[in-house]
Design an enzyme around this catalytic site. Structure first.
Site, PDB file in Angstrom:
ATOM      1  N   ASP A  83      36.178  33.815  38.910  1.00 17.74           N
ATOM      2  CA  ASP A  83      34.942  34.603  38.842  1.00 17.74           C
ATOM      3  C   ASP A  83      33.909  33.969  37.920  1.00 17.74           C
ATOM      4  O   ASP A  83      32.819  34.501  37.732  1.00 17.74           O
ATOM      5  CB  ASP A  83      35.242  36.016  38.326  1.00 17.74           C
ATOM      6  CG  ASP A  83      36.055  36.829  39.312  1.00 17.74           C
ATOM      7  OD1 ASP A  83      35.927  36.584  40.533  1.00 17.74           O
ATOM      8  OD2 ASP A  83      36.828  37.701  38.865  1.00 17.74           O
TER       9      ASP A  83
ATOM     10  N   GLU B  12      42.980  42.726  34.239  1.00 15.56           N
ATOM     11  CA  GLU B  12      41.582  42.376  34.073  1.00 15.56           C
ATOM     12  C   GLU B  12      40.938  43.618  33.466  1.00 15.56           C
ATOM     13  O   GLU B  12      40.647  44.569  34.178  1.00 15.56           O
ATOM     14  CB  GLU B  12      41.023  42.069  35.460  1.00 15.56           C
ATOM     15  CG  GLU B  12      39.677  41.480  35.482  1.00 15.56           C
ATOM     16  CD  GLU B  12      39.034  41.609  36.871  1.00 15.56           C
ATOM     17  OE1 GLU B  12      38.116  40.846  37.124  1.00 15.56           O
ATOM     18  OE2 GLU B  12      39.420  42.468  37.664  1.00 15.56           O
TER      19      GLU B  12
ATOM     20  N   ASP C 244      42.925  22.234  58.295  1.00 10.21           N
ATOM     21  CA  ASP C 244      41.913  23.111  58.883  1.00 10.21           C
ATOM     22  C   ASP C 244      40.783  23.351  57.885  1.00 10.21           C
ATOM     23  O   ASP C 244      39.912  24.183  58.096  1.00 10.21           O
ATOM     24  CB  ASP C 244      42.539  24.441  59.336  1.00 10.21           C
ATOM     25  CG  ASP C 244      43.186  25.191  58.186  1.00 10.21           C
ATOM     26  OD1 ASP C 244      43.210  24.656  57.044  1.00 10.21           O
ATOM     27  OD2 ASP C 244      43.683  26.308  58.403  1.00 10.21           O
TER      28      ASP C 244
ATOM     29  N   ASP D 154      48.502  38.309  42.631  1.00 11.83           N
ATOM     30  CA  ASP D 154      47.424  39.213  42.288  1.00 11.83           C
ATOM     31  C   ASP D 154      47.749  40.592  42.840  1.00 11.83           C
ATOM     32  O   ASP D 154      48.290  40.706  43.936  1.00 11.83           O
ATOM     33  CB  ASP D 154      46.121  38.699  42.914  1.00 11.83           C
ATOM     34  CG  ASP D 154      45.003  38.611  41.906  1.00 11.83           C
ATOM     35  OD1 ASP D 154      44.564  39.682  41.441  1.00 11.83           O
ATOM     36  OD2 ASP D 154      44.572  37.497  41.589  1.00 11.83           O
TER      37      ASP D 154
HETATM   38  C1  GLC Z   1      37.997  41.159  40.383  1.00  8.54           C
HETATM   39  C2  GLC Z   1      38.256  39.794  40.987  1.00  8.54           C
HETATM   40  C3  GLC Z   1      37.061  39.390  41.766  1.00  8.54           C
HETATM   41  C4  GLC Z   1      36.837  40.391  42.854  1.00  8.54           C
HETATM   42  C5  GLC Z   1      36.766  41.834  42.298  1.00  8.54           C
HETATM   43  C6  GLC Z   1      36.916  42.836  43.383  1.00  8.54           C
HETATM   44  O1  GLC Z   1      36.946  41.141  39.505  1.00  8.54           O
HETATM   45  O2  GLC Z   1      38.580  38.881  39.995  1.00  8.54           O
HETATM   46  O3  GLC Z   1      37.168  38.113  42.291  1.00  8.54           O
HETATM   47  O4  GLC Z   1      35.627  40.114  43.503  1.00  8.54           O
HETATM   48  O5  GLC Z   1      37.796  42.089  41.394  1.00  8.54           O
HETATM   49  O6  GLC Z   1      38.226  42.891  43.850  1.00  8.54           O
HETATM   50 CA    CA Z   2      45.174  24.886  55.740  1.00  8.22          CA
END
Ligand code: GLC
Ligand code: CA
Length: 558
Positions: free
Chosen positions: A330, A257, A25, A98
């Site tokens: 990112d 992060e 897809d 995550d």
């Molecule tokens: C963190 C993530 C990023 C996302 C942001 C908001 O920085 O790595 O991809 O846009 O958080 O959740």
């Molecule tokens: Ca797929």
């Protein structure tokens, strides 16, 4: 130094939408990851971190979750996830997910309830505030541009807070009931066999809301929100509780992060700290102004880069454990960020690999980095999917950039540069999918850069990564590479990066020349064993190294 499995790990980040499509897809999925797991085993990594696969409207690539307990249909279902865990276990690969708990999607039931039923308990799960005469409570600018407050529909003078887009309302961590919901959810996944989490945007959970007009720092009259919500006093109580109620109970690996000020770092990453390690941004965001507005280019050079790497290493070492990386979802591709166009080559890609993979800390390789994938040149803004790219483009235009200049800035820095589908082979769509249209364009250079040829060619970037991983995991040098101290070697030219890793009598020396000039450097004679280089023939006599343009070389004293 206390030994831990996660200090010895080599992590590979998967951006699931772009890894492998199994049902054609045009979107990557969990079965796709399962199919390609043997490839990861061959590379040699032992842990994967999968960016969000939870149910989400995908306004921010899944970092806008509408159900923490369900896998989004686009990726498969919860059964597929169980299967993925089993497959990973059979290959001895650990799995991290995550954790996105600073905010949810505005389509999360909690937020929907909070809107439709202002008297329900869910109202207090988020941050609502009255405005000032119909205007937002203050003039904060969200991380992605524009006001951090959005008016609540059908209510007068009422706003909700969002540090990112208006589709990502911030959760209210002051509310115990909310916190309990979060802990239950985290433990639910950890109980399933998850090895831990990469933790998103966590330093923003404690807000210091100041109402009224704050001093603006941009043409838009807004003030960068970070100053009031990043790492605010009192956050330590929240992070401590989070750790004790969840991660600690499972001996999980966590990587947050988080750019933490050095004086607080011990609390965060020391023994028994809130997290196993953090990602800092000091050398990956070297080209971004401090306000985070990346449509503007911030000039940098290798002296600064070297300073930031050394500083990050030394401060982390003094306080605990760290994560090292050059790429993630990112960031644009590292080769385009750090190396001038005319010098982009297999050699320079290997140089960057050497630079970060042997630093002290747990290395993170981002999908495609191991085969040397590059930025994509989109010629039309509409081809970009990333919400932040569209924001930054418009902010660039508002700040006076021409459409061409704004597009160039996006070509340089858009997060979609690293989100294009993985280039597996030379077939249609680089083997990522047989769909007519993939969710994001495949980089046309897949005919030259792809995993299949990278595996075959002895001197490929891929096989170089394998060597580096092998050195770290299985060689005589394993202990010094993992647990050795980091020590800069100072007696060299400003632009050259030379560091040692030292564990008792074992030493290795890593020399990097990130320039197009030749440098001769004196080194201690004890470094007599040659381990690795990105050139075919490294020139090396005892006590002296001649570093060719963009050469990297690794030596040891045993
Ligand atoms: C963190 C993530 C990023 C996302 C942001 C908001 O920085 O790595 O991809 O846009 O958080 O959740
Ligand atoms: Ca797929």
């Amino acid at each position: 130094m206390e030994k831990k499995w996660w200090k010895e790990a080599v992590v590979y980040q998967i951006y699931p939408k772009s890894f492998q499509d199994s049902n054609n897809d045009g979107i990557g999925d969990l079965q796709g990851i399962i199919q390609r797991m043997d490839y990861l085993k061959h590379l040699g990594i032992d842990t994967i971190w999968i960016s969000p696969v939870y149910k989400s409207p995908m306004d921010d690539g899944g970092y806008d979750i509408s159900d923490y307990y369900a896998i989004d249909e686009m990726f498969g279902d919860n059964q597929d996830f169980e299967e993925l865990l089993k497959k990973a276990e059979s290959l001895d690969i650990k799995v991290l997910m995550d954790l996105v708990v600073n905010h949810t999607s505005d389509e999360h039931l909690w937020f929907q309830e909070a809107l439709t039923n202002p008297n329900s308990k869910y109202r207090n799960f988020y941050v609502f505030r009255e405005g000032i005469a119909g205007q937002p409570p203050n003039n904060w600018r969200s991380y992605f541009g524009d006001s951090a407050w959005t008016a609540v529909p059908d209510e007068e003078n009422m706003f909700y807070l969002h540090a990112f887009t208006k589709k990502q309302p911030d959760l209210n961590w002051e509310n115990e009931e909310l916190r309990e919901e979060i802990y239950t959810m985290i433990n639910y996944w950890l109980d399933k066999g998850l090895a831990g989490y990469r933790i998103d945007a966590i330093l923003n959970i404690k807000k210091r809301i100041v109402e009224g007009q704050l001093p603006a720092d941009g043409e838009d009259g807004l003030a960068f929100i970070g100053q009031w919500i990043l790492n605010q006093p009192g956050i330590e109580v929240m992070l401590q509780e989070l750790n004790q109620r969840t991660f600690k109970l499972h001996d999980s690996m966590t990587v947050a992060e988080a750019d933490v000020p050095s004086e607080r770092l011990k609390e965060y990453i020391g023994d028994g700290g809130f997290f196993s390690m953090v990602f800092d941004f000091s050398y990956t965001d070297i080209d971004v102004p401090s306000t985070g507005e990346w449509f503007k280019f911030s000039h940098w050079n290798w002296q600064e880069m070297k300073k930031n790497i050394y500083n990050s290493q030394l401060v982390t070492q003094a306080n605990g454990w760290g994560a090292v990386y050059l790429e993630n979802h990112d960031q644009p591709r590292s080769i385009n960020k750090y190396i001038p166009e005319e010098y982009i080559s297999t050699t320079t890609k290997k140089m960057l690999a050497t630079l970060f993979m042997l630093l002290r800390g747990t290395p993170f390789i981002y999908q495609g980095q191991e085969i040397g994938m590059t930025n994509i040149q989109m010629s039309d803004l509409a081809d970009y999917d990333d919400i932040a790219t569209h924001d930054q483009y418009h902010r660039g235009i508002l700040a006076g950039l021409s459409p061409e200049e704004a597009l160039q800035a996006m070509n340089r820095r858009s997060r979609d540069n690293s989100r294009t589908p993985i280039q597996w082979d030379t077939s249609l769509n680089g083997g990522f999918s047989t769909a007519e249209k993939t969710w994001l364009k495949v980089n046309p250079n897949y005919r030259e850069i792809n995993a299949e040829s990278a595996i075959e060619e002895k001197d490929s970037v891929f096989n170089y990564y394998r060597q580096l991983i092998d050195l770290r995991k299985n060689s005589l040098y394993q202990q010094v590479i993992i647990y050795g101290d980091f020590q800069p070697f100072e007696e060299v030219a400003e632009d050259v990066i030379v560091y040692q890793r030292i564990l008792d009598k074992q030493k290795i020396l890593v020399a990097i020349n990130p320039t197009s000039e030749i440098f001769e450097i004196e080194i201690p004679e004890e470094f007599e064993k040659y381990l690795l280089s990105n050139y075919e023939k490294a020139q090396f006599v005892f006590g002296k190294l001649v570093l060719k343009p963009y050469e990297s070389i690794v030596l040891s004293n045993y």
